[in-house]
Design an enzyme around this catalytic site. Structure first.
Site: not given
Ligand SMILES: NC(=O)c1ccc[n+]([C@@H]2O[C@H](COP(=O)([O-])OP(=O)(O)OC[C@H]3O[C@@H](n4cnc5c(N)ncnc54)[C@H](O)[C@@H]3O)[C@@H](O)[C@H]2O)c1
Length: 274
Positions: A127, A195, A225
């Site tokens: 992000a 993140n 940010h």
């Molecule tokens: N790097 C970045 O800048 C950035 C930005 C946004 C989100 N993220 C991260 O990316 C990840 C995904 O984000 P999102 O918006 O798609 O979230 P989301 O909540 O929409 O989707 C997460 C999915 O992962 C599944 N899940 C949870 N624990 C699990 C496990 N142990 N094994 C398998 N599946 C599992 C959930 O059931 C859900 O379907 C999150 O950890 C979020 O913090 C990172």
């Protein structure tokens, strides 16, 4: 290890980012990649996404099942499982693209294992903007980095630190600083920012140089940010005003796009940017 032919890609986490990536790979990656596995802790989600894509056989029943199907594992699940995903990928000599980078802070030993087994761990910019410049600047001397995150008060509802300090989010009328401190404390107190701070910290290779500031105001509509870098190579300032992702307002649309861009970069012969 990635192949010259069509690379087999598997996704762990079929939420907002995982689903977006799955659809992109299926629709736009042509002869470069093939979506071959989807896994979610909620198996129903993996089945629903695979049937929405018209690929009934790609839902995996376990992480191990997914890892063995592919050349590159994409983690888009949660900070609590990212280390397990990376470990399983390394064990099977597979590369890994990680979204829940907050769960990989202080993972020197894991990164060393990846290097020893010839595996790559890809961490998209997510992000924020300017990761390319920070990586280059960190090769000279970085004096300090300031990460300022601005979010609407609603983003802090239920945050333990805010409750403990009796910060009344409903009564905030102007720009109000709610935190200023080091990366480790910020990650502990504000896991929602984990993140961005973690990616910045890994790119700069010295988290001690980073100060995190968190500010709120009812005027803010998006998550903003700003990164200021004071380095031997000069000053850098980046500002990202993010639109929330429709499927999950906690995630920025840019984060999902950044994962797609990172994947394209991995698969392209010509790589632009640092
Ligand atoms: N790097 C970045 O800048 C950035 C930005 C946004 C989100 N993220 C991260 O990316 C990840 C995904 O984000 P999102 O918006 O798609 O979230 P989301 O909540 O929409 O989707 C997460 C999915 O992962 C599944 N899940 C949870 N624990 C699990 C496990 N142990 N094994 C398998 N599946 C599992 C959930 O059931 C859900 O379907 C999150 O950890 C979020 O913090 C990172």
């Amino acid at each position: 290890m990635l192949r010259k032919k069509k690379n087999r890609i598997g996704i762990v986490g079929c939420g907002a980012i995982g689903s977006y990536l799955a659809k992109e790979i299926d629709a736009n990656f042509g002869d470069k990649a093939n979506l071959c596995g989807l896994f979610d802790i909620s198996l129903d989600k993996a089945y629903a996404l695979s049937s929405a894509l018209g690929k009934k056989k790609i839902a995996a029943i376990s992480l191990e099942d997914l890892v063995k199907r592919c050349d590159l594992v994409i983690e888009a699940a949660s900070a609590s499982v990212v280390r397990e995903v990376v470990k399983s990928s390394i064990l099977a000599k597979k590369d890994c693209l990680v979204m829940s980078v907050g769960g990989l802070i202080d993972s020197k030993a894991l990164f060393e294992q990846a290097r020893a087994r010839g595996c790559r761990i890809y961490i998209p910019s997510g992000a924020i903007a300017g990761i390319d410049a920070i990586k280059a600047a960190s090769l000279s001397k970085i004096e300090k980095i300031i990460l300022t995150t601005r979010k609407p008060p609603s983003a802090f509802i239920g945050v333990a630190y805010v409750l403990k300090r009796n910060i009344n989010l409903e009564h905030i009328e102007t720009e109000t600083s709610i935190f200023e401190g080091d990366v480790d404390t910020a990650l502990r107190l504000f896991p929602q920012n984990i993140n961005v701070a973690a990616t910045l910290s890994l790119a700069s290779r010295d988290k001690k140089k980073i100060t995190v500031r968190i500010i709120t105001s009812p005027e803010y509509k998006n998550n903003i940010h700003e990164i200021e870098i004071f380095a031997e190579s000069g000053k850098i300032f980046t500002r990202t005003e993010n639109v929330a992702f429709a499927d999950n307002p906690k995630t920025s649309f840019l984060a999902a796009l950044s994962a797609v861009a990172a994947l394209k970069n991995i698969l392209e012969a010509v790589k632009v940017g640092t």
